[in-house]
Design an enzyme around this catalytic site. Structure first.
Site, PDB file in Angstrom:
ATOM      1  N   GLN A   1       0.832  -1.206   0.000  1.00  0.00           N
ATOM      2  CA  GLN A   1       0.000   0.000   0.000  1.00  0.00           C
ATOM      3  C   GLN A   1       0.868   1.257   0.000  1.00  0.00           C
ATOM      4  O   GLN A   1       0.344   2.360  -0.126  1.00  0.00           O
ATOM      5  CB  GLN A   1      -0.907   0.009   1.241  1.00  0.00           C
ATOM      6  CG  GLN A   1      -1.891  -1.133   1.287  1.00  0.00           C
ATOM      7  CD  GLN A   1      -2.700  -1.163   2.567  1.00  0.00           C
ATOM      8  OE1 GLN A   1      -2.813  -2.204   3.187  1.00  0.00           O
ATOM      9  NE2 GLN A   1      -3.278  -0.039   2.983  1.00  0.00           N
TER      10      GLN A   1
ATOM     11  N   ARG B   1      -8.533  -0.271   8.219  1.00  0.00           N
ATOM     12  CA  ARG B   1      -9.689   0.577   7.947  1.00  0.00           C
ATOM     13  C   ARG B   1      -9.921   1.570   9.060  1.00  0.00           C
ATOM     14  O   ARG B   1     -11.040   1.753   9.535  1.00  0.00           O
ATOM     15  CB  ARG B   1     -10.937  -0.280   7.761  1.00  0.00           C
ATOM     16  CG  ARG B   1     -11.060  -0.783   6.339  1.00  0.00           C
ATOM     17  CD  ARG B   1     -12.420  -1.265   6.037  1.00  0.00           C
ATOM     18  NE  ARG B   1     -13.115  -0.237   5.309  1.00  0.00           N
ATOM     19  CZ  ARG B   1     -13.750  -0.449   4.147  1.00  0.00           C
ATOM     20  NH1 ARG B   1     -13.781  -1.626   3.622  1.00  0.00           N
ATOM     21  NH2 ARG B   1     -14.372   0.524   3.543  1.00  0.00           N
TER      22      ARG B   1
END
Ligand code: CDP
Length: 783
Positions: free
Chosen positions: A221, A368
């Site tokens: 990421q 998240r």
């Protein structure tokens, strides 16, 4: 800004995701799709023990297996000074074990073979002599006198304590508690959970022996940050390292850390002169890679008799696993947990945290959530509901009484955040209206008379996203600023290169929409590139809902830079002064003579064919954005459940989610993000939990033990929106990717507690399995 016309479909349009075309056709390009000539395969041997001395490794039987090229051990890595690596939190982590294993599933050795099956088969032929040691599986055990020392290799480390961290004003908070009419407290544990992306982690490392160029295709990421860390770990020059992160099948924070597998595969490719592929199996992903949460929290609210909050005190013990490895801003050991005062106007607050090593895989990733904000939000929203009942006020009323009001923004919180904007009452009003709150309370009272247990739970959360301003936010010293580079070709089509890395959020669509709004070029004429360190500007990557606040802003700013130059070109073409040129929706017109016009495409063509003397050719630029502040999305979630007191089974009747993430670039994508987050929040509240037995065996190594919600269990979600733009963001947008996971677990749990409060149930730790709910009911009945 250009008008968001139907034709241009910029900000505010639910443009379909351009990414989906290739995914729906099965034509995505994931790591496991890659095949390079001469490629070898790597499999990793992992420790069956959680804590054990390594007396020796004998790879000879494995080495004799047909197809096996090499067995890599910690000793071999140590010869190249690669047995240990730095973590994103400034700790060190074993790449392959040299002294002892510190968690079950830790990397002990790796096999390189000509095919993946030989590599996996050979693992069983490696003989390892382990000597089991005492095991620590909780911060309480880690802190106990005489606990086994996990990090004995660290100089000066005499216990399992990693850090003590504080925020807020302890003295003022203590004074508020001393003067309080009432104090309400809650002890809760946010269990260890796993991001569980559909695609596990992996890489193909390709080091060219002739040129020394290392190209590493990787599930990351944050490719740029990883490249810098790789340069530091391996000593390879940074320009000789190219990290390419192709399509990712989800990340959710799991693909931020540097895993030993990446380092070993790269070292093996360097030593063997062949590309090396490593793909984790599902159970490896679940046992050994970036967990989340695992916070044991104690919270207290000081209150006046009328329910006004006057102080908040929170302390927590964090289970960080065997290596402190989560990426988070280096100034904040517990991420942004000090947002724990949430949406409330709290004059004083004090937060303290202690981190501990345990014999578990390293965790704490921004799953998240923006660096531990989920834990914080859960704590305050649970505490607030309990406080409301203790005082005897309806929880919605109680929140309203204590919310930071609309006209108090910008608002300085007691733990040091400057909230940019908010309208908490507005979001709650809409949620209450949509769910029919007043009527529901009446129905609940009626149902109770019949012995039916209906519960209504609220959570009015505040997220804090967009790290961040360079003054306060860095990871390993790397400032959390991000870049966007935009080039408009002569024909008026464009390529946008961004430092963020999409993993399913649709950046290729939404970032093109920002350019479309700013320049009037249609999104389908803008190609968005990301995830390749050689071909995109530097940035710290995508996690913690930071892409829109940082890269989205950089994209708007670089578009404006190019618009300024295009205006000069338009003035030249129109033969008027630049001041006489107006711009709207991709057209430059002459003030007062709207028929005299050129398009952005005309201006782009002129940038290469007909530009004025003294102007540089071309229409391109790059911007690195340093946000002046974080952004603060928020919302109110309302959940209605019915609990069966005989069995403890609870089901969700309604779930209303009102989110405010400022200006929505693509409302459909935002709703998709919220659906995903709500689903994850429900899973965590109801069924997800990774547990460990007393020997440190990880229970939850497969999807039969680690229960993810499917479409079968997941309730229907009813969404609503309010729009409070961020005043400092160039397009008024706040991040949203994580909000729903941050906000929703407390709403589900609050609903169950609401149903059970009259029975005397005050608290149940997640996940709320029917067994636990039933036990809580029995315990309450027993008094
Ligand atoms: O960093 P990450 O992409 O996970 O999170 P984000 O910045 O919250 O964005 C998630 C997705 O929602 C991206 O495609 C954004 O462009 C989109 N989004 C949006 O359309 N409008 C907003 N106000 C915020 C995000």
């Amino acid at each position: 800004m250009a008008a968001e016309t139907e034709e241009i479909r910029g900000i505010g349009h639910s443009v379909r995701r351009v990414e989906d075309d290739r995914f729906i056709r099965g034509a995505g390009n994931f790591i496991d799709d890659m095949h390079l000539p001469g490629m070898l395969y790597m499999a990793i041997l992992r420790s069956p023990y959680a804590h054990a001395k390594l007396n020796g490794i004998d790879p000879s039987r494995a080495q004799a297996l047909e197809g096996v090229i090499a067995v890599v051990t910690g000793e071999l890595m140590a010869q190249h000074n690669l047995a240990w690596m730095p973590t994103m939190s400034g700790d060190t982590q074993a790449v392959l074990v040299t002294d002892k294993v510190r968690f079950q599933g830790q990397e002990v050795a790796a096999v390189i073979a000509t095919d993946p099956f030989a590599a996996t088969d050979a693992l069983e032929l490696i003989d390892v002599d382990y000597e089991p040691l005492g095991v620590v599986v909780s911060p309480q055990q880690a802190a106990a006198a005489g606990a086994p020392l996990i990090r004995d290799e660290k100089e000066g480390q005499t216990d399992n304590h990693i850090y003590h961290w504080e925020a807020g004003d302890q003295e003022a908070t203590d004074a508020a508690f001393a003067q309080a009419d009432r104090v309400v407290s809650l002890d809760t544990w946010y269990p260890r959970s796993h991001p569980s992306p559909l695609e596990t982690c992996g890489c193909v490392a390709d080091v060219n022996p002739a040129t020394g160029q290392a190209t590493i295709y990787m599930t990351s990421q944050a490719p740029h940050a990883i490249r810098t860390v790789f340069a530091l770990v391996t000593g390879l020059p940074e320009e000789k390292i190219r990290i390419v992160s192709p399509d990712l099948g989800g990340g959710f924070g799991n693909k931020v850390p540097v895993y030993p597998g990446y380092v070993v595969a790269t070292a093996a490719s360097l030593l063997l002169g062949h590309p090396v592929k490593w793909i984790e199996e599902r159970s490896e992903n679940l046992i050994s890679t970036g967990f989340a949460r695992d916070y044991h929290m104690h919270g207290e609210l000081a209150l006046k008799a009328d329910g006004t909050m006057t102080g908040l005190r929170v302390s927590l013990d964090a289970d960080e696993g065997a290596f402190f490895a989560d990426a988070q801003p280096s100034k904040f050991k517990v991420g942004l947990f000090h947002i724990v005062s949430g949406s409330y106007d709290l004059p004083t607050a004090h937060v303290s945290a202690d981190g501990y090593y345990t014999n578990k895989a390293p965790g704490g990733v921004a799953y998240r959530c923006s660096f531990r904000v989920t834990e914080a939000s859960y704590m305050i929203e649970r505490l607030v509901q309990n406080a409301a009942y203790e005082i005897g006020i309806d929880p919605a009323e109680f929140r309203k009484k204590n919310f930071i009001e609309k006209d108090q923004f910008p608002y300085k919180s007691a733990t040091g955040f400057e909230y940019d904007s908010g309208d908490y009452q507005g979001a709650m009003d809409l949620a209450l209206e949509k769910v029919g709150y007043d009527q529901l309370r009446k129905e609940q009272a009626e149902a109770r008379k019949e012995g039916r247990l209906i519960g209504i739970g609220l959570a009015s959360f505040t997220e804090v996203v967009g790290a961040g301003p360079h003054k306060d936010y860095d990871i390993l010293g790397l400032k959390m600023n991000d870049g966007a580079e935009l080039r408009i070709h002569p024909t008026g089509k464009a390529i946008l290169k961004i430092s963020s890395k999409t993993q399913g959020q649709g950046h290729e669509t939404t970032f093109a929409q920002i350019v479309a709004s700013e320049l009037g070029i249609q999104p389908e004429d803008i190609k968005v590139m990301h995830g390749d360190t050689d071909n995109t500007p530097y940035g710290l990557g995508t996690y913690a809902s930071r892409s829109t606040p940082t890269v989205g802003a950089a994209t708007a700013m670089v578009s404006r830079k190019l618009r300024d130059k295009a205006r000069k070109l338009a003035a030249h073409l129109l033969e008027v002064s630049e001041d006489d040129v107006e711009f709207e929706a991709g057209r430059f017109t002459v003030k007062g003579a709207p028929d005299k016009a050129v398009t952005i495409q005309d201006a782009a063509f002129a940038a290469y064919t007909n530009f004025p003397d003294g102007m540089e050719a071309g229409l391109e630029g790059v911007t690195y954005y340093d946000p002046p502040n974080l952004t603060f999305p928020f919302g109110t979630y309302a959940v209605v459940v019915e609990v069966d007191a005989e069995t403890g089974v609870w089901k969700v009747d309604r779930m209303v989610a009102v989110d405010d993430c400022g200006v929505r670039i693509n409302p459909m994508i935002v709703e998709g993000q919220i659906h995903g987050g709500l689903c994850e929040g429900f899973g965590i509240a109801a069924m997800e939990q990774i547990t460990f037995d007393e020997e440190g065996n990880c229970i939850g190594a497969n999807f039969l033990d680690y229960l993810l919600p499917t479409a079968w269990e997941t309730p229907r979600f009813e969404l609503g929106a309010t729009v409070t733009p961020s005043p400092h963001h160039p397009i008024g947008a706040k991040g949203v990717g994580e909000s729903a996971t941050v906000g929703s677990p407390a709403a589900f749990v609050n609903a169950v507690i609401d149903a059970l409060w009259p029975l005397g149930v005050r608290n149940i730790d997640m996940p709320l399995t029917s067994g636990k709910v039933w036990e809580a009911i029995q315990a309450a009945k027993a008094g």
